[in-house]
Motif scaffolding. Sequence first.
Motif, mmCIF file in Angstrom:
data_model
loop_
_atom_site.group_PDB
_atom_site.id
_atom_site.type_symbol
_atom_site.label_atom_id
_atom_site.label_comp_id
_atom_site.label_asym_id
_atom_site.label_seq_id
_atom_site.Cartn_x
_atom_site.Cartn_y
_atom_site.Cartn_z
ATOM 1 N N PRO A 75 -9.847 4.540 16.596
ATOM 2 C CA PRO A 75 -9.465 5.883 16.145
ATOM 3 C C PRO A 75 -8.187 6.397 16.822
ATOM 4 O O PRO A 75 -7.470 7.207 16.249
ATOM 5 N N TYR A 76 -7.893 5.916 17.998
ATOM 6 C CA TYR A 76 -6.686 6.364 18.695
ATOM 7 C C TYR A 76 -5.415 5.866 18.015
ATOM 8 O O TYR A 76 -4.374 6.503 18.080
ATOM 9 N N ILE A 81 -1.288 7.408 12.809
ATOM 10 C CA ILE A 81 -0.936 6.860 11.501
ATOM 11 C C ILE A 81 -1.338 7.845 10.400
ATOM 12 O O ILE A 81 -0.565 8.126 9.490
ATOM 13 N N GLY A 82 -2.539 8.372 10.484
ATOM 14 C CA GLY A 82 -2.990 9.358 9.496
ATOM 15 C C GLY A 82 -2.176 10.632 9.551
ATOM 16 O O GLY A 82 -1.844 11.219 8.510
ATOM 17 N N PHE A 88 4.175 13.009 5.862
ATOM 18 C CA PHE A 88 5.083 12.480 4.840
ATOM 19 C C PHE A 88 4.673 12.948 3.451
ATOM 20 O O PHE A 88 5.518 13.384 2.662
ATOM 21 N N VAL A 89 3.389 12.878 3.134
ATOM 22 C CA VAL A 89 2.934 13.320 1.817
ATOM 23 C C VAL A 89 3.194 14.813 1.637
ATOM 24 O O VAL A 89 3.633 15.264 0.576
ATOM 25 N N GLY A 90 2.979 15.592 2.685
ATOM 26 C CA GLY A 90 3.257 17.021 2.611
ATOM 27 C C GLY A 90 4.728 17.307 2.398
ATOM 28 O O GLY A 90 5.099 18.203 1.627
ATOM 29 N N MET A 91 5.584 16.561 3.075
ATOM 30 C CA MET A 91 7.024 16.751 2.910
ATOM 31 C C MET A 91 7.481 16.353 1.510
ATOM 32 O O MET A 91 8.315 17.042 0.909
#
Length: 141
Positions: A75-76, A81-82, A88-91
């Motif tokens: 998870p670290y 990465i998430g 990126f998707v938001g931008m």
Amino acid sequence: MTTINVVIVVFIGLAGGLAVGSGFVAFLTIFGIIPRLTQLTKTMKMVRYYEWAIVLGAVIGAAATLWDPILAFTPYILLPIGLASGVFVGMVAAALTEVLNVLPILAKRIGVDGQIVILLMAIVFGKIFGSLYQWVYFVDK
């Protein structure tokens, strides 16, 4: 599988890949996503990095789709990465909303400027029915 079936499947796969790839390039080019994204983030000098990130992401995504890898990350490692993927998707979504005045122009050019809601509903229902078709016929249960 016979040889003719293999040839047909290869042809359909290549045709689908060309259609999706050209649509992706048209999306990035016509909407000017990369230049607008660099303007929003004030990183105009790094436009080459954005372009290479998109190219490498598309190539690695296509390879991952073909090879179906199984990656075991902690998870670290997944957290940054998430987070980077979400940023990126938001931008890209923010840049797209800035440039999305294409639909009124398209509606005016094809002569349905009074019925832009119909144009939007055609796009929405096309997406819905296409997704339902994919889920009903191509997703294993």
